[in-house]
Write a protein that holds these residues in place. Sequence first.
Motif, short mmCIF file in Angstrom:
data_model
loop_
_atom_site.label_atom_id
_atom_site.label_comp_id
_atom_site.label_asym_id
_atom_site.label_seq_id
_atom_site.Cartn_x
_atom_site.Cartn_y
_atom_site.Cartn_z
N UNK A 1 -12.01 -1.65 -16.82
CA UNK A 1 -11.62 -2.80 -17.64
C UNK A 1 -12.61 -3.05 -18.75
N UNK A 2 -12.32 -4.10 -19.50
CA UNK A 2 -13.19 -4.46 -20.61
C UNK A 2 -13.13 -5.97 -20.81
N UNK A 3 -14.08 -6.46 -21.53
CA UNK A 3 -14.17 -7.89 -21.81
C UNK A 3 -14.56 -8.07 -23.28
N UNK A 4 -13.82 -8.91 -23.98
CA UNK A 4 -14.16 -9.23 -25.36
C UNK A 4 -15.35 -10.18 -25.34
N UNK A 5 -16.32 -9.88 -26.16
CA UNK A 5 -17.53 -10.72 -26.26
C UNK A 5 -17.54 -11.36 -27.65
#
Length: 165
Positions: A157-161
């Motif tokens: 997964x990924x997370x917008x920062x």
Amino acid sequence: MKLFHGGLVPVKEPKILSADRIGDFGIGFYTTSSEEQARRFVQSKAARQNVAEGCLSIYDVPDDFLHNDFLRVRTFKAADEEWVDFVLKNRRQPDFCHDYDIVAGPVANDQVYASFALYENDLISKTELLERLKVRRLVDQILFHTEKSLLILNFTGSEVIRCRK
């Protein structure tokens, strides 16, 4: 075990790309076990590119991936003389090439880079450089240097920062 990669976009399928700057351990795909460090890298990359956000990519790897019989792995336990010599070869010798699939060890932060610059300009000795490194808290970096090594990374997964602009 989780590894993190900080950048501007999610990296679902990591690749070995030529970079405009060779990292401490050479060309490849860099990760860290420190989510905090990866987040800081997103912030600095976004600031350099003058963009409002970046992305934290997250991967699962086997807990024992640094002890894989099918990969050549080099692990530096500390910022010692061997680590300094290896980093300097990658930084100073554009044609330097190693044959490790994965290289893991301390990452040089901004203060460490300043000390390296003093050493590279013959303003301090290697002994003094090593003494300066002992007082720094260094987080890890894990370089995936070959296509074969990338196969053990499992994107989860990924997370917008959001970054300051």
